[in-house]
Design a protein around this motif. Structure first.
Motif, PDB file in Angstrom:
ATOM      1  N   GLY A  29      -2.677   1.226   8.765  1.00 49.14           N
ATOM      2  CA  GLY A  29      -2.559   2.527   8.299  1.00 49.14           C
ATOM      3  C   GLY A  29      -1.200   3.087   7.702  1.00 49.14           C
ATOM      4  N   LYS A  30      -0.050   2.278   8.574  1.00 48.19           N
ATOM      5  CA  LYS A  30       1.232   2.556   8.180  1.00 48.19           C
ATOM      6  C   LYS A  30       1.916   2.048   7.048  1.00 48.19           C
ATOM      7  CE  LYS A  30       5.528   3.208  10.659  1.00 48.19           C
ATOM      8  NZ  LYS A  30       5.770   3.962  11.629  1.00 48.19           N
ATOM      9  N   SER A  31       1.060   1.021   6.407  1.00 50.13           N
ATOM     10  CA  SER A  31       1.225   0.416   5.251  1.00 50.13           C
ATOM     11  C   SER A  31       0.590   1.301   4.159  1.00 50.13           C
ATOM     12  CB  SER A  31       0.529  -0.921   5.135  1.00 50.13           C
ATOM     13  OG  SER A  31       1.051  -1.826   6.046  1.00 50.13           O
ATOM     14  N   ILE A  32      -0.429   1.752   4.243  1.00 44.65           N
ATOM     15  CA  ILE A  32      -1.009   2.790   3.463  1.00 44.65           C
ATOM     16  C   ILE A  32      -0.343   3.937   3.378  1.00 44.65           C
ATOM     17  CG2 ILE A  32      -3.236   4.293   3.038  1.00 44.65           C
ATOM     18  CD1 ILE A  32      -3.771   1.406   2.394  1.00 44.65           C
ATOM     19  N   GLU A  33       0.187   4.535   4.439  1.00 43.86           N
ATOM     20  CA  GLU A  33       0.988   5.914   4.264  1.00 43.86           C
ATOM     21  C   GLU A  33       2.168   5.680   3.743  1.00 43.86           C
ATOM     22  OE1 GLU A  33       3.314   8.013   7.863  1.00 43.86           O
ATOM     23  OE2 GLU A  33       1.620   7.369   8.451  1.00 43.86           O
ATOM     24  N   ARG A  34       3.012   4.477   4.042  1.00 44.18           N
ATOM     25  CA  ARG A  34       4.449   4.176   3.565  1.00 44.18           C
ATOM     26  C   ARG A  34       4.482   3.646   1.909  1.00 44.18           C
ATOM     27  NH1 ARG A  34       8.732   5.323   6.942  1.00 44.18           N
ATOM     28  NH2 ARG A  34       9.631   4.825   5.230  1.00 44.18           N
ATOM     29  N   GLY A  35       3.239   2.662   1.674  1.00 44.27           N
ATOM     30  CA  GLY A  35       3.038   2.234   0.345  1.00 44.27           C
ATOM     31  C   GLY A  35       3.873   0.950   0.576  1.00 44.27           C
ATOM     32  N   VAL A  55       8.434  -4.296   0.980  1.00 42.79           N
ATOM     33  CA  VAL A  55       7.463  -5.056  -0.103  1.00 42.79           C
ATOM     34  C   VAL A  55       6.410  -4.132  -0.332  1.00 42.79           C
ATOM     35  CG1 VAL A  55       6.159  -7.192  -0.279  1.00 42.79           C
ATOM     36  CG2 VAL A  55       8.151  -7.267   0.876  1.00 42.79           C
ATOM     37  N   PHE A  56       6.332  -3.869  -1.516  1.00 45.07           N
ATOM     38  CA  PHE A  56       5.145  -2.994  -1.938  1.00 45.07           C
ATOM     39  C   PHE A  56       3.946  -3.656  -2.455  1.00 45.07           C
ATOM     40  CE2 PHE A  56       9.376  -0.615  -2.884  1.00 45.07           C
ATOM     41  CZ  PHE A  56       9.081   0.579  -2.187  1.00 45.07           C
ATOM     42  N   PHE A  57       2.742  -3.181  -2.331  1.00 45.88           N
ATOM     43  CA  PHE A  57       1.816  -3.918  -2.529  1.00 45.88           C
ATOM     44  C   PHE A  57       1.105  -3.180  -3.727  1.00 45.88           C
ATOM     45  CE2 PHE A  57       0.725  -0.990   0.805  1.00 45.88           C
ATOM     46  CZ  PHE A  57      -0.042  -0.379   0.442  1.00 45.88           C
ATOM     47  N   LEU A  58       0.139  -4.094  -4.443  1.00 41.57           N
ATOM     48  CA  LEU A  58      -0.690  -3.243  -5.719  1.00 41.57           C
ATOM     49  C   LEU A  58      -2.018  -2.896  -4.940  1.00 41.57           C
ATOM     50  CD1 LEU A  58      -0.289  -6.401  -8.167  1.00 41.57           C
ATOM     51  CD2 LEU A  58       1.394  -4.392  -7.819  1.00 41.57           C
ATOM     52  N   SER A  59      -2.574  -3.626  -4.091  1.00 46.45           N
ATOM     53  CA  SER A  59      -3.659  -2.808  -3.124  1.00 46.45           C
ATOM     54  C   SER A  59      -3.617  -3.723  -1.838  1.00 46.45           C
ATOM     55  CB  SER A  59      -5.116  -3.324  -3.975  1.00 46.45           C
ATOM     56  OG  SER A  59      -5.202  -4.842  -3.940  1.00 46.45           O
ATOM     57  N   LEU A  60      -4.318  -2.732  -1.120  1.00 45.32           N
ATOM     58  CA  LEU A  60      -4.574  -3.336   0.391  1.00 45.32           C
ATOM     59  C   LEU A  60      -6.036  -2.873   1.036  1.00 45.32           C
ATOM     60  CD1 LEU A  60      -2.847  -4.425   2.985  1.00 45.32           C
ATOM     61  CD2 LEU A  60      -2.244  -1.927   3.583  1.00 45.32           C
ATOM     62  N   GLN A  61      -6.490  -4.101   1.435  1.00 45.32           N
ATOM     63  CA  GLN A  61      -7.844  -3.755   1.815  1.00 45.32           C
ATOM     64  C   GLN A  61      -8.212  -4.330   3.268  1.00 45.32           C
ATOM     65  OE1 GLN A  61     -10.401  -5.568  -1.244  1.00 45.32           O
ATOM     66  NE2 GLN A  61     -10.225  -3.714  -2.651  1.00 45.32           N
ATOM     67  N   LYS A 120      -3.407   4.893 -14.262  1.00 44.59           N
ATOM     68  CA  LYS A 120      -4.421   4.795 -15.138  1.00 44.59           C
ATOM     69  C   LYS A 120      -5.618   4.220 -14.384  1.00 44.59           C
ATOM     70  CE  LYS A 120      -4.678   1.989 -19.040  1.00 44.59           C
ATOM     71  NZ  LYS A 120      -4.118   1.479 -20.350  1.00 44.59           N
ATOM     72  N   SER A 121      -5.580   3.340 -13.690  1.00 45.77           N
ATOM     73  CA  SER A 121      -6.693   2.660 -12.909  1.00 45.77           C
ATOM     74  C   SER A 121      -7.139   3.259 -11.641  1.00 45.77           C
ATOM     75  CB  SER A 121      -6.649   1.255 -12.930  1.00 45.77           C
ATOM     76  OG  SER A 121      -5.369   0.920 -11.933  1.00 45.77           O
ATOM     77  N   MET A 122      -6.221   3.860 -11.090  1.00 49.92           N
ATOM     78  CA  MET A 122      -6.349   4.552  -9.591  1.00 49.92           C
ATOM     79  C   MET A 122      -7.173   3.639  -8.650  1.00 49.92           C
ATOM     80  SD  MET A 122      -4.977   7.351  -9.761  1.00 49.92           S
ATOM     81  CE  MET A 122      -5.536   8.649  -8.626  1.00 49.92           C
ATOM     82  N   PRO A 123      -6.757   2.572  -8.311  1.00 46.96           N
ATOM     83  CA  PRO A 123      -7.516   1.203  -7.583  1.00 46.96           C
ATOM     84  C   PRO A 123      -7.605   1.796  -6.144  1.00 46.96           C
ATOM     85  CG  PRO A 123      -5.333   0.347  -8.089  1.00 46.96           C
ATOM     86  CD  PRO A 123      -5.479   1.696  -8.882  1.00 46.96           C
ATOM     87  N   GLU A 124      -8.408   1.809  -5.504  1.00 50.45           N
ATOM     88  CA  GLU A 124      -8.752   2.118  -4.228  1.00 50.45           C
ATOM     89  C   GLU A 124      -7.666   1.192  -3.206  1.00 50.45           C
ATOM     90  OE1 GLU A 124     -12.167   2.255  -0.605  1.00 50.45           O
ATOM     91  OE2 GLU A 124     -12.802   2.014  -2.670  1.00 50.45           O
ATOM     92  N   GLY A 125      -7.115   1.686  -2.135  1.00 53.59           N
ATOM     93  CA  GLY A 125      -6.445   1.034  -1.273  1.00 53.59           C
ATOM     94  C   GLY A 125      -4.973   0.870  -1.729  1.00 53.59           C
ATOM     95  N   SER A 126      -4.775   1.645  -2.758  1.00 57.11           N
ATOM     96  CA  SER A 126      -3.173   1.517  -3.095  1.00 57.11           C
ATOM     97  C   SER A 126      -2.464   2.900  -2.853  1.00 57.11           C
ATOM     98  CB  SER A 126      -3.006   1.451  -4.954  1.00 57.11           C
ATOM     99  OG  SER A 126      -1.890   1.944  -5.358  1.00 57.11           O
ATOM    100  N   TYR A 127      -1.120   2.662  -2.011  1.00 60.36           N
ATOM    101  CA  TYR A 127      -0.396   3.913  -1.868  1.00 60.36           C
ATOM    102  C   TYR A 127      -0.232   4.773  -3.060  1.00 60.36           C
ATOM    103  CZ  TYR A 127       3.338   6.585  -0.213  1.00 60.36           C
ATOM    104  OH  TYR A 127       4.370   7.683   0.153  1.00 60.36           O
ATOM    105  N   THR A 128       0.236   4.194  -4.196  1.00 58.81           N
ATOM    106  CA  THR A 128       0.379   4.961  -5.180  1.00 58.81           C
ATOM    107  C   THR A 128      -0.662   5.784  -5.787  1.00 58.81           C
ATOM    108  OG1 THR A 128       1.811   2.873  -6.270  1.00 58.81           O
ATOM    109  CG2 THR A 128       1.254   4.771  -7.631  1.00 58.81           C
TER     110      THR A 128
END
Length: 197
Positions: A29-35, A55-61, A120-128
């Motif tokens: 949850g903190k990873s999603i919140e903080r990106g 360390v930023f991530f492109l997606s988190l699941q 553009k792609s709005m992937p699920e699980g991405s903080y961005t």
């Protein structure tokens, strides 16, 4: 009640495993919140951000028995163990940005491109994706929060961490407004240019 700690697998975009950490639901949850990646630090059992500056991530699941994060191909946590890039090669890859044909190079350019792709792609699980879906006012509010956190930071490492957060959120705001980071570089270059006689 102690939260269950599960593996957190970091995978590069090219499909190779970059690292295997541990985290829990709170860390997810903190990873999603903080990106950025938060994990359970093995020596202390505390939940902490991965590396100074994040360390930023492109997606988190969340998978059934583990968590999975996709990170940039340049992520090098265990590259030395695997015979990856030398420190000099890593420095060259993340050299300071410069303006070339209206594009920013270096890590800023890489992050800017990633943010544009996320918009553009709005992937699920991405903080961005989360920020863009909440809208411009939410992005501006986060900018303000990060600016305050930077102003309150006193230790050098805290200032680096908070300034990195602020810069990331600035890039998201600029992308939302259709402004390239190279536009800022050009403006700064214009201000710095010697006055004509």
């Amino acid at each position: 009640m102690v939260e269950e700690v599960m593996p957190l697998v970091l995978i590069r975009k090219d499909g190779t495993i970059a690292d295997i950490l541990k985290t829990n639901e709170k860390g997810f949850g903190k990873s999603i919140e903080r990106g950025e990646i938060w994990h359970v630090f093995p020596e202390t059992g505390r939940l902490l951000p991965l590396h100074e500056g994040g360390v930023f991530f492109l997606s988190l699941q969340r998978k059934k028995k583990w968590f999975e994060a996709v990170v940039a191909d340049s992520y090098t946590a265990i590259d030395e163990k695997l015979g990856g890039d030398t420190q000099q090669e890593q420095k060259e890859r993340t050299a300071p940005s410069d303006v070339q044909e209206g594009r920013t190079s270096g890590i800023i350019g890489e992050l800017e491109s990633l943010i544009a792709e996320r918009k553009k792609s709005m992937p699920e699980g991405s903080y961005t994706t989360h920020l863009f879906s909440k809208g411009n006012e939410k992005i501006r509010k986060k900018m303000g929060e990060e600016a305050v956190e930077l102003l309150l930071a006193r230790k050098r490492e805290d200032m680096i961490y908070e300034a990195s957060d602020l810069l990331y959120h600035l890039l998201v705001l600029l992308a939302d407004e259709g402004i390239a980071f190279s536009d800022l570089e050009k403006e700064l270059a214009r201000r710095h240019a010697p006055a004509e006689a």
